[in-house]
Design a protein around this motif. Structure first.
Motif, PDB file in Angstrom:
ATOM      1  N   VAL A 143      28.297  44.081  41.683  1.00 38.71           N
ATOM      2  CA  VAL A 143      29.953  44.372  41.249  1.00 38.71           C
ATOM      3  C   VAL A 143      30.664  42.898  41.503  1.00 38.71           C
ATOM      4  O   VAL A 143      29.994  41.955  42.670  1.00 38.71           O
ATOM      5  CB  VAL A 143      30.384  45.615  42.267  1.00 38.71           C
ATOM      6  CG1 VAL A 143      30.411  45.293  43.641  1.00 38.71           C
ATOM      7  CG2 VAL A 143      32.034  45.897  41.920  1.00 38.71           C
ATOM      8  N   GLU A 144      31.641  42.736  40.120  1.00 40.48           N
ATOM      9  CA  GLU A 144      32.017  41.322  40.692  1.00 40.48           C
ATOM     10  C   GLU A 144      32.258  41.302  41.750  1.00 40.48           C
ATOM     11  O   GLU A 144      33.333  41.840  41.844  1.00 40.48           O
ATOM     12  CB  GLU A 144      32.514  41.020  38.730  1.00 40.48           C
ATOM     13  CG  GLU A 144      32.303  40.219  37.974  1.00 40.48           C
ATOM     14  CD  GLU A 144      30.871  39.301  38.740  1.00 40.48           C
ATOM     15  OE1 GLU A 144      31.195  37.618  39.185  1.00 40.48           O
ATOM     16  OE2 GLU A 144      29.417  39.199  38.867  1.00 40.48           O
ATOM     17  N   LYS A 145      33.567  39.969  42.146  1.00 38.59           N
ATOM     18  CA  LYS A 145      34.026  39.426  43.257  1.00 38.59           C
ATOM     19  C   LYS A 145      35.279  39.929  43.119  1.00 38.59           C
ATOM     20  O   LYS A 145      35.173  40.007  41.659  1.00 38.59           O
ATOM     21  CB  LYS A 145      33.690  38.582  43.566  1.00 38.59           C
ATOM     22  CG  LYS A 145      34.751  36.932  42.209  1.00 38.59           C
ATOM     23  CD  LYS A 145      35.488  37.117  42.834  1.00 38.59           C
ATOM     24  CE  LYS A 145      36.075  35.631  41.024  1.00 38.59           C
ATOM     25  NZ  LYS A 145      37.598  36.126  41.048  1.00 38.59           N
ATOM     26  N   PRO A 146      36.499  40.542  44.418  1.00 33.72           N
ATOM     27  CA  PRO A 146      35.824  40.503  45.734  1.00 33.72           C
ATOM     28  C   PRO A 146      34.560  42.116  45.368  1.00 33.72           C
ATOM     29  O   PRO A 146      35.116  42.744  44.271  1.00 33.72           O
ATOM     30  CB  PRO A 146      37.245  40.381  46.376  1.00 33.72           C
ATOM     31  CG  PRO A 146      37.664  41.254  44.893  1.00 33.72           C
ATOM     32  CD  PRO A 146      37.542  40.347  43.661  1.00 33.72           C
ATOM     33  N   LEU A 147      34.147  42.155  46.928  1.00 39.89           N
ATOM     34  CA  LEU A 147      33.435  43.633  46.636  1.00 39.89           C
ATOM     35  C   LEU A 147      34.508  44.604  46.471  1.00 39.89           C
ATOM     36  O   LEU A 147      33.931  45.734  45.305  1.00 39.89           O
ATOM     37  CB  LEU A 147      32.470  43.764  47.993  1.00 39.89           C
ATOM     38  CG  LEU A 147      32.185  44.684  48.237  1.00 39.89           C
ATOM     39  CD1 LEU A 147      31.029  45.646  47.481  1.00 39.89           C
ATOM     40  CD2 LEU A 147      31.724  44.874  49.895  1.00 39.89           C
ATOM     41  N   ALA A 148      35.289  45.166  47.002  1.00 37.58           N
ATOM     42  CA  ALA A 148      36.363  45.611  46.598  1.00 37.58           C
ATOM     43  C   ALA A 148      37.493  44.931  46.947  1.00 37.58           C
ATOM     44  O   ALA A 148      37.857  44.168  47.087  1.00 37.58           O
ATOM     45  CB  ALA A 148      35.998  46.572  47.989  1.00 37.58           C
ATOM     46  N   ARG A 149      39.006  46.154  47.302  1.00 36.91           N
ATOM     47  CA  ARG A 149      40.178  45.862  46.803  1.00 36.91           C
ATOM     48  C   ARG A 149      40.822  45.491  47.895  1.00 36.91           C
ATOM     49  O   ARG A 149      41.727  44.213  48.924  1.00 36.91           O
ATOM     50  CB  ARG A 149      41.486  46.421  45.853  1.00 36.91           C
ATOM     51  CG  ARG A 149      42.758  46.235  45.431  1.00 36.91           C
ATOM     52  CD  ARG A 149      42.635  45.242  45.766  1.00 36.91           C
ATOM     53  NE  ARG A 149      44.242  44.424  45.168  1.00 36.91           N
ATOM     54  CZ  ARG A 149      44.343  43.351  45.967  1.00 36.91           C
ATOM     55  NH1 ARG A 149      43.852  43.156  47.238  1.00 36.91           N
ATOM     56  NH2 ARG A 149      46.244  43.134  46.138  1.00 36.91           N
ATOM     57  N   THR A 150      40.611  45.897  49.605  1.00 42.09           N
ATOM     58  CA  THR A 150      40.488  46.104  50.632  1.00 42.09           C
ATOM     59  C   THR A 150      39.551  46.169  51.119  1.00 42.09           C
ATOM     60  O   THR A 150      38.366  46.956  50.896  1.00 42.09           O
ATOM     61  CB  THR A 150      41.226  47.671  51.071  1.00 42.09           C
ATOM     62  OG1 THR A 150      41.261  48.545  50.853  1.00 42.09           O
ATOM     63  CG2 THR A 150      43.130  46.833  50.177  1.00 42.09           C
ATOM     64  N   GLY A 151      39.687  45.542  52.707  1.00 42.59           N
ATOM     65  CA  GLY A 151      38.514  45.420  53.835  1.00 42.59           C
ATOM     66  C   GLY A 151      38.230  47.357  53.943  1.00 42.59           C
ATOM     67  O   GLY A 151      36.640  47.516  53.938  1.00 42.59           O
ATOM     68  N   ALA A 152      38.984  48.256  54.488  1.00 43.96           N
ATOM     69  CA  ALA A 152      38.542  49.626  54.738  1.00 43.96           C
ATOM     70  C   ALA A 152      37.839  50.068  53.128  1.00 43.96           C
ATOM     71  O   ALA A 152      36.942  50.416  53.343  1.00 43.96           O
ATOM     72  CB  ALA A 152      39.942  50.301  54.474  1.00 43.96           C
ATOM     73  N   GLU A 153      37.985  49.639  52.371  1.00 46.76           N
ATOM     74  CA  GLU A 153      37.218  50.009  50.722  1.00 46.76           C
ATOM     75  C   GLU A 153      35.660  49.187  50.650  1.00 46.76           C
ATOM     76  O   GLU A 153      34.577  50.581  50.432  1.00 46.76           O
ATOM     77  CB  GLU A 153      38.042  50.007  49.308  1.00 46.76           C
ATOM     78  CG  GLU A 153      38.701  50.640  49.091  1.00 46.76           C
ATOM     79  CD  GLU A 153      39.325  50.536  48.136  1.00 46.76           C
ATOM     80  OE1 GLU A 153      40.802  51.154  47.089  1.00 46.76           O
ATOM     81  OE2 GLU A 153      39.455  48.643  47.185  1.00 46.76           O
TER      82      GLU A 153
ATOM     83  N   VAL B  85      45.771  34.105  44.531  1.00 44.48           N
ATOM     84  CA  VAL B  85      44.965  34.182  45.849  1.00 44.48           C
ATOM     85  C   VAL B  85      43.688  35.417  45.572  1.00 44.48           C
ATOM     86  O   VAL B  85      42.444  34.980  45.645  1.00 44.48           O
ATOM     87  CB  VAL B  85      45.340  34.465  46.453  1.00 44.48           C
ATOM     88  CG1 VAL B  85      44.422  35.330  48.096  1.00 44.48           C
ATOM     89  CG2 VAL B  85      46.627  33.675  47.437  1.00 44.48           C
ATOM     90  N   LEU B  86      44.086  36.663  44.958  1.00 45.64           N
ATOM     91  CA  LEU B  86      42.529  36.898  44.249  1.00 45.64           C
ATOM     92  C   LEU B  86      41.809  37.053  43.421  1.00 45.64           C
ATOM     93  O   LEU B  86      40.435  37.299  44.050  1.00 45.64           O
ATOM     94  CB  LEU B  86      43.659  38.675  44.649  1.00 45.64           C
ATOM     95  CG  LEU B  86      42.458  39.986  44.379  1.00 45.64           C
ATOM     96  CD1 LEU B  86      41.814  40.099  45.861  1.00 45.64           C
ATOM     97  CD2 LEU B  86      43.043  41.068  44.086  1.00 45.64           C
ATOM     98  N   ASP B  87      42.661  36.343  42.267  1.00 48.27           N
ATOM     99  CA  ASP B  87      41.685  35.815  41.741  1.00 48.27           C
ATOM    100  C   ASP B  87      41.008  34.675  41.650  1.00 48.27           C
ATOM    101  O   ASP B  87      39.743  34.601  42.111  1.00 48.27           O
ATOM    102  CB  ASP B  87      42.860  35.351  39.890  1.00 48.27           C
ATOM    103  CG  ASP B  87      42.197  34.624  39.298  1.00 48.27           C
ATOM    104  OD1 ASP B  87      40.624  35.446  39.118  1.00 48.27           O
ATOM    105  OD2 ASP B  87      42.490  33.524  38.369  1.00 48.27           O
ATOM    106  N   LEU B  88      41.832  33.738  42.922  1.00 47.86           N
ATOM    107  CA  LEU B  88      40.608  32.146  42.720  1.00 47.86           C
ATOM    108  C   LEU B  88      40.204  31.901  44.278  1.00 47.86           C
ATOM    109  O   LEU B  88      39.230  31.360  44.380  1.00 47.86           O
ATOM    110  CB  LEU B  88      41.626  31.004  42.220  1.00 47.86           C
ATOM    111  CG  LEU B  88      42.025  31.157  40.725  1.00 47.86           C
ATOM    112  CD1 LEU B  88      42.765  29.882  41.100  1.00 47.86           C
ATOM    113  CD2 LEU B  88      41.045  31.194  39.815  1.00 47.86           C
ATOM    114  N   ALA B  89      41.167  32.697  45.098  1.00 49.47           N
ATOM    115  CA  ALA B  89      40.625  32.422  46.851  1.00 49.47           C
ATOM    116  C   ALA B  89      39.288  32.727  46.740  1.00 49.47           C
ATOM    117  O   ALA B  89      38.443  32.741  48.100  1.00 49.47           O
ATOM    118  CB  ALA B  89      41.823  32.895  47.688  1.00 49.47           C
ATOM    119  N   PRO B  90      38.951  34.031  46.428  1.00 51.64           N
ATOM    120  CA  PRO B  90      36.866  34.503  46.827  1.00 51.64           C
ATOM    121  C   PRO B  90      36.192  33.182  46.576  1.00 51.64           C
ATOM    122  O   PRO B  90      35.497  33.827  47.534  1.00 51.64           O
ATOM    123  CB  PRO B  90      37.012  35.420  45.486  1.00 51.64           C
ATOM    124  CG  PRO B  90      38.398  36.169  45.211  1.00 51.64           C
ATOM    125  CD  PRO B  90      39.358  34.621  45.117  1.00 51.64           C
TER     126      PRO B  90
END
Length: 355
Positions: A97-107, A168-173
């Motif tokens: 699955v493309e980055k990030p693995l999921a939207r939240t740590g819990a997911e 941040v969610l787009d590039l920081a990973p």
């Protein structure tokens, strides 16, 4: 690698990154393209034009019901990852699955638990980890060529594609995954400040400070509002420094024999003796290779041989925990935020599984 058969693989999503995944699945001998799952009519037409005769399906449940299907590569927006990856794992398919693995740590933790329960490969697509220059710098760090790593700076900017989840969610990973890979130490604390110019709550530019166990610090700037594309990282060590310029046509890695040395341990400020060192600049030869192709090869190895991918589910969880903390810091206008321990999270996960 044992290639008794090609892995029947479905690609889900044919937007920005999906065509690249399809091309590499077609080209790599470890895989056979089972088809595409996509809802958008124009994207389906584009896929059929590029891959005459290839199968496609709009309904993921129908596509996953194919018993010959072994793996799924998902290239859809982050907010869809938990639902789509869960469906694929529950259907008994290995997942990239493309980055990030999921939207939240819990997911993300939930997906890891499901993959372990079903004994399936779950691999986040942090493609930069397979870039030959990134791999070269990791080897320089691991071999001690740079000495102790003091700090890292990174600039990842462009007049970029606007995403509703923010820069941040787009590039920081990318930076998080590279730094975790290079330093091989957990991220413990972050701070983040951002600018929302065109839409309230959507940061187009952000300034991040990342603190790793042992004291190494990284300062990262990510932005969609820049006059030119820049992907540059500088690693400063006690012995040498290295510059990584991803957009450079030649010499993407340069090693600098530069620094400041103390001639003797000072007893007070007046006794400092500084020596400025400026030696050679070396550009090591780096063989070119497409990172996505290497990533898929690693995915195949994990499926066929049981190896742990470079871009592992654990690293994916570390990245998501880092993103969670960065978003909380953004909301709190730069307040330092501790990053959740991956070791603790995985231990809790396995305790629940054993109960």
């Amino acid at each position: 690698m044992n290639l008794d058969h090609a892995i029947e693989t479905l690609v889900v999503g044919y937007g920005y990154w999906g065509p690249n995944i399809v091309r590499n699945v077609v080209e790599r001998p470890e895989f056979n393209l089972a088809g595409l799952c996509e809802r958008d009519e124009r994207r389906i037409e584009d896929f059929c034009a590029r891959n005459p005769g290839a199968a496609w399906e709009r309904d993921l449940d129908i596509a996953l019901a194919d018993p010959s299907l072994e793996a799924v590569a998902i290239a859809t927006p982050p907010h869809t990852h938990h639902e789509l990856v869960s469906k694929a794992l529950e259907a008994g398919k290995h997942v990239l699955v493309e980055k990030p693995l999921a939207r939240t740590g819990a997911e993300a933790a939930d997906l890891i638990a499901l993959a372990e329960e079903r004994e399936l490969v779950l691999m986040p697509g942090h493609t930069f980890l397979y870039s030959p220059p990134v791999a070269k710098i990791r080897s320089l760090i691991k071999e001690g060529v740079l000495g102790d790593i003091h700090f890292v700076t990174s600039s990842r900017m462009n007049l970029g594609k606007y995403q509703p989840d923010g820069v941040v969610l787009d590039l920081a990973p990318h930076d998080l995954s590279i730094l975790l890979h290079w330093l091989d130490k957990p991220l413990v604390e972050v701070t983040a400040n951002g600018c929302s110019i065109h839409q309230d709550g959507v940061h187009e530019t952000a300034f991040l400070t990342l603190c790793f166990e042992g004291g190494t610090q990284a300062n990262v700037q990510v932005s969609w509002l820049a006059p030119r594309k820049m992907r540059q990282m500088v690693v400063v060590g006690s012995d040498q420094m290295v510059q990584y310029e991803d957009t450079a046509a030649d010499d993407p890695v340069r090693i600098y024999d530069r620094g400041i040395d103390f001639s003797e341990p000072p007893k007070n400020f007046g006794e400092y003796r500084l020596t400025y060192r400026s030696g050679d600049i070396v550009a090591p030869r780096i063989e070119p290779a497409e990172p996505l192709g290497l990533e898929l090869k690693d995915f195949a190895s994990a499926i066929l041989e049981g190896t742990t991918p470079v871009s592992s589910a654990r690293l994916g969880l570390e990245v998501v925990f880092g993103l969670d903390a960065l978003e909380r810091s953004l909301d709190r206008r730069g307040e330092p935020v501790a990053v959740r321990s991956v070791d603790d999270a995985l231990m809790q996960l396995r305790v629940r599984q054993a109960a």
